[in-house]
Design a protein around this motif. Structure first.
Motif, PDB file in Angstrom:
ATOM      1  N   GLY A 108      10.822   0.300  10.645  1.00  0.00           N
ATOM      2  CA  GLY A 108      10.291   1.644  10.810  1.00  0.00           C
ATOM      3  C   GLY A 108      10.111   2.125  12.228  1.00  0.00           C
ATOM      4  O   GLY A 108       9.499   3.156  12.469  1.00  0.00           O
ATOM      5  N   LYS A 109      10.652   1.396  13.190  1.00  0.00           N
ATOM      6  CA  LYS A 109      10.553   1.862  14.579  1.00  0.00           C
ATOM      7  C   LYS A 109      11.327   3.167  14.749  1.00  0.00           C
ATOM      8  O   LYS A 109      12.332   3.403  14.085  1.00  0.00           O
ATOM      9  CB  LYS A 109      11.138   0.818  15.544  1.00  0.00           C
ATOM     10  CG  LYS A 109      10.142  -0.226  15.968  1.00  0.00           C
ATOM     11  CD  LYS A 109      10.586  -0.863  17.274  1.00  0.00           C
ATOM     12  CE  LYS A 109       9.559  -1.836  17.795  1.00  0.00           C
ATOM     13  NZ  LYS A 109       9.977  -2.458  19.040  1.00  0.00           N
ATOM     14  N   LYS A 110      10.854   3.991  15.676  1.00  0.00           N
ATOM     15  CA  LYS A 110      11.552   5.241  15.982  1.00  0.00           C
ATOM     16  C   LYS A 110      12.864   4.921  16.692  1.00  0.00           C
ATOM     17  O   LYS A 110      12.948   3.972  17.457  1.00  0.00           O
ATOM     18  CB  LYS A 110      10.699   6.105  16.901  1.00  0.00           C
ATOM     19  CG  LYS A 110       9.465   6.665  16.220  1.00  0.00           C
ATOM     20  CD  LYS A 110       8.821   7.705  17.125  1.00  0.00           C
ATOM     21  CE  LYS A 110       7.795   8.494  16.369  1.00  0.00           C
ATOM     22  NZ  LYS A 110       6.425   8.127  16.695  1.00  0.00           N
ATOM     23  N   MET A 111      13.867   5.776  16.451  1.00  0.00           N
ATOM     24  CA  MET A 111      15.188   5.551  17.062  1.00  0.00           C
ATOM     25  C   MET A 111      15.110   5.469  18.584  1.00  0.00           C
ATOM     26  O   MET A 111      15.761   4.635  19.185  1.00  0.00           O
ATOM     27  CB  MET A 111      16.180   6.653  16.654  1.00  0.00           C
ATOM     28  CG  MET A 111      16.748   6.480  15.263  1.00  0.00           C
ATOM     29  SD  MET A 111      17.596   4.885  14.962  1.00  0.00           S
ATOM     30  CE  MET A 111      19.189   5.196  15.719  1.00  0.00           C
ATOM     31  N   GLU A 112      14.315   6.329  19.221  1.00  0.00           N
ATOM     32  CA  GLU A 112      14.292   6.280  20.693  1.00  0.00           C
ATOM     33  C   GLU A 112      13.712   4.959  21.208  1.00  0.00           C
ATOM     34  O   GLU A 112      14.081   4.506  22.277  1.00  0.00           O
ATOM     35  CB  GLU A 112      13.586   7.496  21.307  1.00  0.00           C
ATOM     36  CG  GLU A 112      12.211   7.783  20.762  1.00  0.00           C
ATOM     37  CD  GLU A 112      12.225   8.738  19.570  1.00  0.00           C
ATOM     38  OE1 GLU A 112      11.191   9.375  19.319  1.00  0.00           O
ATOM     39  OE2 GLU A 112      13.267   8.844  18.890  1.00  0.00           O
ATOM     40  N   LYS A 113      12.836   4.338  20.415  1.00  0.00           N
ATOM     41  CA  LYS A 113      12.329   3.013  20.795  1.00  0.00           C
ATOM     42  C   LYS A 113      13.431   1.963  20.613  1.00  0.00           C
ATOM     43  O   LYS A 113      13.635   1.110  21.475  1.00  0.00           O
ATOM     44  CB  LYS A 113      11.129   2.616  19.919  1.00  0.00           C
ATOM     45  CG  LYS A 113       9.858   3.357  20.259  1.00  0.00           C
ATOM     46  CD  LYS A 113       9.004   2.536  21.207  1.00  0.00           C
ATOM     47  CE  LYS A 113       7.633   3.118  21.407  1.00  0.00           C
ATOM     48  NZ  LYS A 113       7.505   3.940  22.607  1.00  0.00           N
ATOM     49  N   ILE A 114      14.129   2.043  19.480  1.00  0.00           N
ATOM     50  CA  ILE A 114      15.193   1.077  19.194  1.00  0.00           C
ATOM     51  C   ILE A 114      16.299   1.184  20.244  1.00  0.00           C
ATOM     52  O   ILE A 114      16.824   0.176  20.714  1.00  0.00           O
ATOM     53  CB  ILE A 114      15.780   1.302  17.780  1.00  0.00           C
ATOM     54  CG1 ILE A 114      14.690   1.101  16.714  1.00  0.00           C
ATOM     55  CG2 ILE A 114      16.967   0.366  17.534  1.00  0.00           C
ATOM     56  CD1 ILE A 114      15.086   1.576  15.324  1.00  0.00           C
ATOM     57  N   LEU A 115      16.632   2.420  20.613  1.00  0.00           N
ATOM     58  CA  LEU A 115      17.710   2.647  21.577  1.00  0.00           C
ATOM     59  C   LEU A 115      17.214   2.567  23.024  1.00  0.00           C
ATOM     60  O   LEU A 115      17.941   2.899  23.956  1.00  0.00           O
ATOM     61  CB  LEU A 115      18.378   4.003  21.323  1.00  0.00           C
ATOM     62  CG  LEU A 115      18.976   4.173  19.926  1.00  0.00           C
ATOM     63  CD1 LEU A 115      19.649   5.541  19.799  1.00  0.00           C
ATOM     64  CD2 LEU A 115      19.964   3.068  19.590  1.00  0.00           C
ATOM     65  N   ARG A 116      15.967   2.104  23.167  1.00  0.00           N
ATOM     66  CA  ARG A 116      15.397   1.839  24.506  1.00  0.00           C
ATOM     67  C   ARG A 116      15.484   3.071  25.406  1.00  0.00           C
ATOM     68  O   ARG A 116      15.733   2.955  26.602  1.00  0.00           O
ATOM     69  CB  ARG A 116      16.088   0.632  25.173  1.00  0.00           C
ATOM     70  CG  ARG A 116      16.128  -0.672  24.318  1.00  0.00           C
ATOM     71  CD  ARG A 116      14.801  -1.020  23.719  1.00  0.00           C
ATOM     72  NE  ARG A 116      14.614  -2.349  23.198  1.00  0.00           N
ATOM     73  CZ  ARG A 116      14.592  -2.692  21.900  1.00  0.00           C
ATOM     74  NH1 ARG A 116      14.873  -1.804  20.962  1.00  0.00           N
ATOM     75  NH2 ARG A 116      14.289  -3.913  21.541  1.00  0.00           N
ATOM     76  N   VAL A 117      15.273   4.248  24.832  1.00  0.00           N
ATOM     77  CA  VAL A 117      15.369   5.486  25.599  1.00  0.00           C
ATOM     78  C   VAL A 117      14.306   5.532  26.703  1.00  0.00           C
ATOM     79  O   VAL A 117      14.571   5.921  27.818  1.00  0.00           O
ATOM     80  CB  VAL A 117      15.232   6.723  24.672  1.00  0.00           C
ATOM     81  CG1 VAL A 117      15.136   8.001  25.488  1.00  0.00           C
ATOM     82  CG2 VAL A 117      16.428   6.799  23.740  1.00  0.00           C
ATOM     83  N   ASP A 118      13.086   5.096  26.363  1.00  0.00           N
ATOM     84  CA  ASP A 118      12.003   5.169  27.342  1.00  0.00           C
ATOM     85  C   ASP A 118      12.226   4.273  28.557  1.00  0.00           C
ATOM     86  O   ASP A 118      11.689   4.530  29.616  1.00  0.00           O
ATOM     87  CB  ASP A 118      10.654   4.850  26.679  1.00  0.00           C
ATOM     88  CG  ASP A 118      10.660   3.531  25.919  1.00  0.00           C
ATOM     89  OD1 ASP A 118      11.761   2.967  25.707  1.00  0.00           O
ATOM     90  OD2 ASP A 118       9.578   3.059  25.532  1.00  0.00           O
ATOM     91  N   THR A 119      13.043   3.248  28.417  1.00  0.00           N
ATOM     92  CA  THR A 119      13.272   2.339  29.541  1.00  0.00           C
ATOM     93  C   THR A 119      14.159   2.982  30.605  1.00  0.00           C
ATOM     94  O   THR A 119      14.200   2.540  31.736  1.00  0.00           O
ATOM     95  CB  THR A 119      13.936   1.024  29.089  1.00  0.00           C
ATOM     96  OG1 THR A 119      15.172   1.328  28.452  1.00  0.00           O
ATOM     97  CG2 THR A 119      13.038   0.251  28.146  1.00  0.00           C
ATOM     98  N   LEU A 120      14.859   4.048  30.238  1.00  0.00           N
ATOM     99  CA  LEU A 120      15.768   4.705  31.187  1.00  0.00           C
ATOM    100  C   LEU A 120      14.991   5.523  32.220  1.00  0.00           C
ATOM    101  O   LEU A 120      15.472   5.783  33.297  1.00  0.00           O
ATOM    102  CB  LEU A 120      16.730   5.628  30.443  1.00  0.00           C
ATOM    103  CG  LEU A 120      17.602   4.964  29.377  1.00  0.00           C
ATOM    104  CD1 LEU A 120      18.473   6.017  28.714  1.00  0.00           C
ATOM    105  CD2 LEU A 120      18.471   3.891  29.987  1.00  0.00           C
ATOM    106  N   LYS A 121      13.802   5.972  31.850  1.00  0.00           N
ATOM    107  CA  LYS A 121      13.038   6.883  32.710  1.00  0.00           C
ATOM    108  C   LYS A 121      12.357   6.170  33.855  1.00  0.00           C
ATOM    109  O   LYS A 121      11.916   6.810  34.791  1.00  0.00           O
ATOM    110  CB  LYS A 121      12.011   7.626  31.868  1.00  0.00           C
ATOM    111  CG  LYS A 121      12.660   8.538  30.849  1.00  0.00           C
ATOM    112  CD  LYS A 121      11.618   9.224  29.977  1.00  0.00           C
ATOM    113  CE  LYS A 121      12.305  10.020  28.876  1.00  0.00           C
ATOM    114  NZ  LYS A 121      11.574   9.954  27.639  1.00  0.00           N
ATOM    115  N   LYS A 122      12.229   4.867  33.768  1.00  0.00           N
ATOM    116  CA  LYS A 122      11.484   4.135  34.799  1.00  0.00           C
ATOM    117  C   LYS A 122      12.236   4.080  36.110  1.00  0.00           C
ATOM    118  O   LYS A 122      13.434   4.063  36.146  1.00  0.00           O
ATOM    119  CB  LYS A 122      11.194   2.710  34.315  1.00  0.00           C
ATOM    120  CG  LYS A 122      10.151   2.747  33.230  1.00  0.00           C
ATOM    121  CD  LYS A 122       9.843   1.339  32.731  1.00  0.00           C
ATOM    122  CE  LYS A 122       8.858   1.405  31.589  1.00  0.00           C
ATOM    123  NZ  LYS A 122       8.970   0.318  30.686  1.00  0.00           N
TER     124      LYS A 122
END
Length: 122
Positions: A108-122
């Motif tokens: 049930g993880k959100k797609m942006e978490k699975i696709l590691r979207v947040d890691t790109l912003k760092k």
């Protein structure tokens, strides 16, 4: 030289339906499974569909992937009792990245978490 792991010679298309079933059982979709695979490997949807149909084995599937996503190293944790970061064999590591991401989808993880979207912003 060690014998190849059985999964390397299995066709990607024979395992793919299990990924979809695992996701759908938890209310997720084939489209989300495909998105994860495309993100990981760089295959287009048409290329992915062709590989699923033509019997390409796992090893070849990853060897011929257009562009393995550099952010896949963000996929960490334990899958099948093995810590992904400790897997040395490259093809097995790729397979486990995919397994882990499908697992996260089914959990049930959100797609942006699975696709590691947040890691790109760092």
């Amino acid at each position: 030289m060690m014998a190849k792991h059985k999964i390397y010679t299995m066709s990607f298309g024979s395992v793919y339906p299990h990924y979809v079933t695992k996701a759908e059982k938890k209310g997720r979709t084939k489209a989300e499974v495909d998105e994860i695979i495309r993100w990981l490997t760089g295959y287009s949807q048409a290329e992915l569909d062709a590989v699923i149909e033509d019997g390409t084995d796992f090893e070849t599937f990853f060897e011929q992937a257009p562009e393995m996503n550099p952010n896949r190293v963000q996929v960490k944790g334990i899958i099948c009792g093995v810590r992904i970061e400790e897997i040395e064999e490259p093809t097995m590591k790729e397979i486990r990245y995919l397994d882990k991401m499908i697992d996260e989808l089914a959990k049930g993880k959100k797609m942006e978490k699975i696709l590691r979207v947040d890691t790109l912003k760092k």
